[in-house]
Design an enzyme around this catalytic site. Sequence first.
Site, mmCIF file in Angstrom:
data_model
loop_
_atom_site.group_PDB
_atom_site.id
_atom_site.type_symbol
_atom_site.label_atom_id
_atom_site.label_comp_id
_atom_site.label_asym_id
_atom_site.label_seq_id
_atom_site.Cartn_x
_atom_site.Cartn_y
_atom_site.Cartn_z
ATOM 1 N N GLY A 466 0.739 -1.426 0.122
ATOM 2 C CA GLY A 466 -0.063 0.163 -0.174
ATOM 3 C C GLY A 466 0.817 1.404 -0.025
ATOM 4 O O GLY A 466 0.250 2.456 0.040
ATOM 5 N N THR A 467 2.064 0.980 -0.122
ATOM 6 C CA THR A 467 3.283 2.151 0.051
ATOM 7 C C THR A 467 3.434 2.935 -1.064
ATOM 8 O O THR A 467 3.968 3.850 -1.266
ATOM 9 C CB THR A 467 4.567 1.683 0.889
ATOM 10 O OG1 THR A 467 4.737 0.530 -0.042
ATOM 11 C CG2 THR A 467 4.189 1.339 2.213
ATOM 12 N N ARG A 648 17.170 11.025 -0.796
ATOM 13 C CA ARG A 648 16.397 11.612 -1.893
ATOM 14 C C ARG A 648 14.813 10.966 -1.978
ATOM 15 O O ARG A 648 14.763 9.628 -1.744
ATOM 16 C CB ARG A 648 17.240 11.221 -3.306
ATOM 17 C CG ARG A 648 16.485 11.958 -4.254
ATOM 18 C CD ARG A 648 17.410 11.781 -5.785
ATOM 19 N NE ARG A 648 16.835 12.332 -6.816
ATOM 20 C CZ ARG A 648 16.909 11.787 -8.128
ATOM 21 N NH1 ARG A 648 17.989 10.880 -8.149
ATOM 22 N NH2 ARG A 648 16.447 12.499 -9.161
ATOM 23 N N ILE A 649 13.840 11.613 -2.182
ATOM 24 C CA ILE A 649 12.568 10.919 -2.219
ATOM 25 C C ILE A 649 12.322 10.843 -3.722
ATOM 26 O O ILE A 649 12.726 11.752 -4.704
ATOM 27 C CB ILE A 649 11.800 12.205 -1.704
ATOM 28 C CG1 ILE A 649 11.938 12.678 -0.227
ATOM 29 C CG2 ILE A 649 10.113 11.823 -1.728
ATOM 30 C CD1 ILE A 649 12.283 11.580 0.697
ATOM 31 N N GLY A 724 9.073 4.709 5.486
ATOM 32 C CA GLY A 724 7.738 4.176 6.091
ATOM 33 C C GLY A 724 7.452 4.394 7.573
ATOM 34 O O GLY A 724 6.521 4.824 7.935
ATOM 35 N N GLU A 725 8.660 4.051 8.167
ATOM 36 C CA GLU A 725 8.397 3.681 9.686
ATOM 37 C C GLU A 725 8.778 5.061 10.529
ATOM 38 O O GLU A 725 8.135 5.295 11.575
ATOM 39 C CB GLU A 725 9.162 2.478 10.372
ATOM 40 C CG GLU A 725 9.478 1.543 9.261
ATOM 41 C CD GLU A 725 9.343 0.090 9.779
ATOM 42 O OE1 GLU A 725 8.820 -0.152 10.850
ATOM 43 O OE2 GLU A 725 9.376 -0.815 8.636
HETATM 44 MO MO1 MOS Z 1 7.558 -2.816 9.362
HETATM 45 S S1 MOS Z 1 7.027 -2.829 11.494
HETATM 46 O O1 MOS Z 1 9.355 -3.768 9.453
HETATM 47 O O2 MOS Z 1 6.300 -3.554 8.549
#
Ligand code: MOS
Length: 765
Positions: A466-467, A648-649, A724-725
Site C-alpha cells: 500500500g506504500t 532523496r525522495i 515508512g516507519e
Molecule cells: Mo515494518 S514494522 O518492518 O512492517
Amino acid sequence: MAIGNLPNAADIIGTGVPRIDGSLKTSGTARYALDHDLPRLVHAVAVQSTIGHGRIRSLDATKAEKMPGVLLVLHHGNMSDAYRLVSEQSAGRTNEARPPFADDKIAYWGQFIAAVVAETLEQANAAADAIAITYDADDPDVEYDLSNFDGPRPSSWLRGDPDKALAEAPVVVDETYSTPVETHNPMEMHGTVADWDGENLTLYESSQGVVNHRNVMAAVLGIPRENVRVISRFIGSGFGGKLFPWPQSTIAAAASIKLQRPVKMSVDRRMMFSNVGHRPHTQQRIRLGANKDGKLTAIRHDFFSQTSINDDFVEHCGEQTPFLYSCPNLVVTTGMVRRNVGAPAPMRGPGAVPGLFALESAMDELAIKLNMDPVELRLMNDSERDEGTNKPFSSRHLKECYTTGAEKIGWKKRTPEVGSMRRDGKVIGWGVAGASWAAARVPCTASVELCQNGRVCVRCATQDIGTGTYTIFAQVAHAETGVPLDRIDVFLGDTGLPEGPTSGGSMVTSAILPAATDASKTAVKRMLQIAATTPGSPFHGAKAEHLELTAGLIRTTSQSPVQGVALEKGEFTPTRETMQGIPFAEILRIADLSGVSATGRTHPSFEDENARKYSLHSYGCHFAEVEWEPEMARLRVSRIFSVFDCGRIINTKAGTNQILGAAVMGVGMALFEQTHYEPQRGQPINGNFADYLVTTCADLPDLNVTFLDYPDLIVNEYGARGIGEIGMAGVAPAITSAVYHATGVRVRSLPIRIEDLLQSKVLSA
Ligand code: MOS
C-alpha cells in the site's frame, strides 16, 4: 497522463507520480487474498480458547463432526502429522514459535485450539460453536507493571561509566515511561486461501513477505519450495503485522492438503487483537545527566518489554539511543518479560517508536530543568559521528530538520511558561521531538522485459503493501526506457517472480532501485544489440553503442557516423527514419522475438565494504501543537509540522503519504490506542473498533510534511533511504511535550487520558 511525455524521462524520479494501481483499488477490481473464491472452496473457522492460561482437559468434536456440511475438525489430537518445526536459519521467520494445535497447553486468551472446515461459512461457524471443551484453568499473568522482574537484563552499547557520570552530574532527569500494547489494525485483516492440487500448494495471502512465507510454509508442511507458491498481489496494509506467517496459514494449508479442496480461513477484527501480533507493552527508565549548560554527560536507558509465554520477542527500545546524541557515558539494558498474551510482532517503527517516546520525553524534561529551549538542547547535543558504532554517518541533517521545523511553526514566538500561549479562547502548547530509523540496502532481484506488444513488463517477488512499490518500479522503468507509464506493467506479490525483499524495515524502495535500474539498462542494451544485428532491421549494421532507446523509440544518436563519410567506408548509414526513431516493438517483430528481458540485482549494503564503513540512518522531527480547553477538558492536536531527512525522495506523493499516515498513527499512540487485558481471563476486552480507539478524520490535525531531500549515495545510486516507519517516531513525545506546555501535566504513561489532564493547574483559557 502527461508524465509519459516529460522531455527527459529521468526527471520522473523525484516527482509525485500518482499510484499506477490506484484505479484498480478505487474501482474494486484489485483482488485481495480473500477475494479468491476458487471452485470447490470450503471454509475454515477457528475455535478460540476462553481461558488465558492452562490446559485443555477435554475437547469433544463428535457432535460438530456430524453437523451438516462439516468436512473436518482439526485440533491437537489430530494435527501433529501436518507440520514440522522450522528454524529461522534454514527456512525463515514465523511469528508464533509454537505451531498451531501443537499440544493441549493454553498460553493466552483466544489461542486457536481447533478449526472446523465445512462447505459453507455458516455451517463451519455453527459447528465451531458445537465443539465441547473443558479446561484446567490457571490464573493468567497479564500484570501491567513489568518492573517486578528478576530475569536476565543484558546490557548493550556500554561506553564510559554512565553510573559514575550520573552520580556526578549537576542536573539529572530520572523518570520511567511506559507505552501500552497497541494492536495493528490495517483495513484488510489477515486471511488465507490455500489450494492444494495433490502436488502443488498455492497460498493467497495478505503478506508483507511472499518469499519468506513460501520458504516457511514449505518447511512447515514438508513440501519442496518449488511446489509452493504464495500470492499477495494487493495488500490492505500490514504495519508489520503481516511480515511473517501466522497460524491461519498453516491451518488452511493443512486442511486443504487433507481435504484436497481449496480452503479459506479468515481472521476477524476481534481475533486481530489476540492472535496476530501487537506492539508489546514497554516500560522504560531513562536517566540523563547533564552539565549546567546543557551538555549531556550520561544516558542510562533501562527498559522492559513484554512478550508472550512461547516467543522471545524484544521491542528494541534502545536502538536509537547510542547515536542520536553525543554523550561520553551511556548504556542500554533490556528485560524481556513474559505474560499470557499472544505473540508480539513488529509494528511500524518497532523499538524506535516507544524508545524515542521515552528518550525524547526525557530530553524535554531535561530542557525544562535546565530552563533551556528544547530545540537548543537538541542542537547543542547533536552528534557528528555515530558514537555507538564509532562510524561516520552516511548523511545526517537532523539539525536542519529542527531549524526548518522551528521556522515552519514559528518557534521564536514560543513562550516557555506553562499555559502562557493562547489563541481563540484556547490554551495552546508546542512540543518537539526527534526521530530516526535505520537504513540499509537489502538484496533484491527484478526483471524487465521489453515486449513485442510495445509494453514493458517489470517483475519482482516483493510486494506493494500500500506504500507505492508498484509505482516506484514503473518510475524506474520509465526513466530507463522512456516508455509511457500506461504501457508499463508491474508484476509483484508472487513467488513465481524473481526473488525480492520482504516489505519490512522501510527498506524496499532502496532495495529495488538498483535491481530495477540494472535490469532496465541490460534489457535496453540487449534490445539495441538486436536492432543492430537483425537482418531486415532498419538499424542493421549499425554499432549498438550508436543507438539509444528514448520515449520507447530506438534511434541513431548524434555519435552515429556522418552520412557521407559512412557511405564511403560502406558503414551503416543513418536515415531520416532511424534518426526519428522506430518503436522497439517493430524491431522485435522483425526479429520475430516475443520480447527481450534481463534480470538485475541489488547487492546488499552489509556485503558492501564501503557502505559498511558508515552508520546508515534516516532522521527527522515533529513539531506538534495542541489546543487545550480547560473549562471542558477538551484536548485536540491542532497542527503537526514534520521535517524529514530520508535521502532523496523518489515519489514525493507516496513519500508524503507515508509521513502523513505515520503522523496519524502517532496521534493514535499519544491519545487513544491501548489494548486492555481483563485480569481474570486475560481477554483483550476492547478488541473491536467501538472500544479500541484509533484516530479518525475528526481527530486529525493540520499536517504539514517537508523533506530535506539530500541524496544518500552510500545507500544506493539514487540516494534514497527508507521512509515508512520513521514518520511515527517522535510524534507521541512531541504531543506529550506540547501537552505539558499547555497544561503543566507530564504524561509518561501512554495514552494521554482526560484523568491525567484534570490534574492541570491551568484552569481557564
Ligand atoms: Mo515494518 S514494522 O518492518 O512492517
